[in-house]
Design an enzyme around this catalytic site. Structure first.
Site, PDB file in Angstrom:
ATOM      1  CD  GLU A 160      46.902  41.675  36.559  1.00 14.76           C
ATOM      2  OE1 GLU A 160      46.824  40.456  36.836  1.00 14.76           O
ATOM      3  OE2 GLU A 160      46.295  42.559  37.183  1.00 14.76           O
TER       4      GLU A 160
ATOM      5  CG  ASP B 278      43.315  33.106  39.919  1.00 12.12           C
ATOM      6  OD1 ASP B 278      44.215  32.689  39.159  1.00 12.12           O
ATOM      7  OD2 ASP B 278      42.932  34.292  39.938  1.00 12.12           O
TER       8      ASP B 278
ATOM      9  CD  GLU C 200      48.840  36.320  41.384  1.00 10.16           C
ATOM     10  OE1 GLU C 200      49.668  36.878  42.129  1.00 10.16           O
ATOM     11  OE2 GLU C 200      47.645  36.656  41.313  1.00 10.16           O
TER      12      GLU C 200
ATOM     13  CB  SER D 128      39.602  39.455  40.605  1.00 13.55           C
ATOM     14  OG  SER D 128      39.003  38.510  39.732  1.00 13.55           O
TER      15      SER D 128
HETATM   16  O1  KIV Z   1      41.980  37.209  39.532  1.00 10.25           O
HETATM   17  C1  KIV Z   1      41.800  37.572  38.357  1.00 10.25           C
HETATM   18  O2  KIV Z   1      40.693  37.953  37.946  1.00 10.25           O
HETATM   19  C2  KIV Z   1      42.935  37.517  37.453  1.00 10.25           C
HETATM   20  C3  KIV Z   1      42.804  38.206  36.140  1.00 10.25           C
HETATM   21  C4  KIV Z   1      42.808  39.666  36.331  1.00 10.25           C
HETATM   22  C5  KIV Z   1      43.821  37.750  35.176  1.00 10.25           C
HETATM   23  O3  KIV Z   1      43.934  36.955  37.773  1.00 10.25           O
END
Ligand code: KIV
Length: 275
Positions: free
Chosen positions: A182, A83, A115, A45
């Site tokens: 999510e 991530d 994911e 994000s």
């Molecule tokens: O990228 C992110 O911040 C996320 C969260 C919303 C779980 O994957």
């Protein structure tokens, strides 16, 4: 207390909820860690809230490593998850292990998040076999928004709900240490949570999950005018910041700031010799 894979698993077993927030830089990570948040996510994000992209697809490994390393320097106790950005693991199991390894070695993350469900079980197993904890992410998976047809609640039909449960079991079986859910209906998320041994962390997935995660800009009202249904604003920090920036600007223009207490002095006789 330092959080690890062991403490987050214990939290689930003891029915203690886990609080997770995103962070993308040192000073915010330090504040979040000092507030006692259990888990910190350097989410992709960051592409939207830090870099100004429309979605997460343009985020690179270099972006993630740069921000994860900064966050890791601000954290003492929280469990740090980073991530894996779009196409850093979808391309092959080999790429998945190499790029997960970079987030651990160069970014100093303690786990990686990716994911996808059963289609990525092999990737999760291989990363786990390389001694890297994996957090899985199901439901609305923003890296797949083109194939999902947009940003929508997932798992509402019987078929989609069954698939989500199968995927959740598959990622647990492959070795995931936690699962982010999510934008999933609350009752489905609760059922998944009951069926799994690993903790579930919800965002737009109701109170039945083992923990919750929010993007800090959302919960502090620092980002955009749109507020997703699942976001609660815990502080109007954006408005407070804007007001402070305006006051600063006004004081600079009016010559009110800096005042004497913000100013360094020099002896007058030294200054006189300079004229
Ligand atoms: O990228 C992110 O911040 C996320 C969260 C919303 C779980 O994957």
């Amino acid at each position: 207390m330092k959080h690890t894979v062991v403490t987050i698993q214990k939290a689930k077993e003891q029915g203690e909820k886990l609080a997770m927030l995103t962070a993308y830089d040192y000073s915010m990570a330090k504040l979040i860690d000092e507030a006692g948040i259990d888990m910190v996510l350097v989410g992709d994000s960051l592409g939207m809230v830090m870099l100004g992209y429309e979605d997460t697809l343009s985020v690179t490994m270099e972006d993630m490593i740069h921000h994860t390393a900064a966050v890791s320097r601000g954290i003492k106790n929280a469990f740090l998850v980073a991530d894996m950005p779009f196409l850093s693991y979808q391309t092959s199991v080999y790429d998945a292990v190499c790029n997960a390894g970079r987030l651990i070695k160069e970014g100093r993350a303690e786990a990686v998040k990716l994911e996808g469900g059963s289609a990525f079980a092999e990737h999760i197993r291989a990363i786990t076999n390389a001694s890297i904890p994996v957090v899985a992410h199901l439901g609305l998976t923003p890296q797949s928004f083109h194939s999902l047809g947009g940003f929508k609640v997932q798992g509402k039909s019987e078929q989609a709900a069954k698939k989500l449960i199968e995927d959740a079991k598959a990622v647990e079986e492959a070795g995931a240490v936690a699962l982010v859910l999510e934008c999933v209906p609350a009752k489905l998320a609760e059922l998944v949570t009951k069926k799994l041994h690993i903790p579930t962390i919800g965002i737009g997935a109701g109170a039945g999950c083992d923990g919750q995660v929010l993007v800090y800009q959302d919960m502090l009202a620092m980002f955009g005018d749109f507020k997703p249904k699942f976001v609660k604003r815990f502080g109007e920090v954006g408005a407070v910041m804007k007001e402070a920036f305006q006051t600063y600007s006004q004081e600079v223009k009016a010559g009110v700031f800096p005042a004497a207490e913000h100013t360094f002095q020099i002896d007058d006789d030294v200054i006189e010799k300079l004229y």
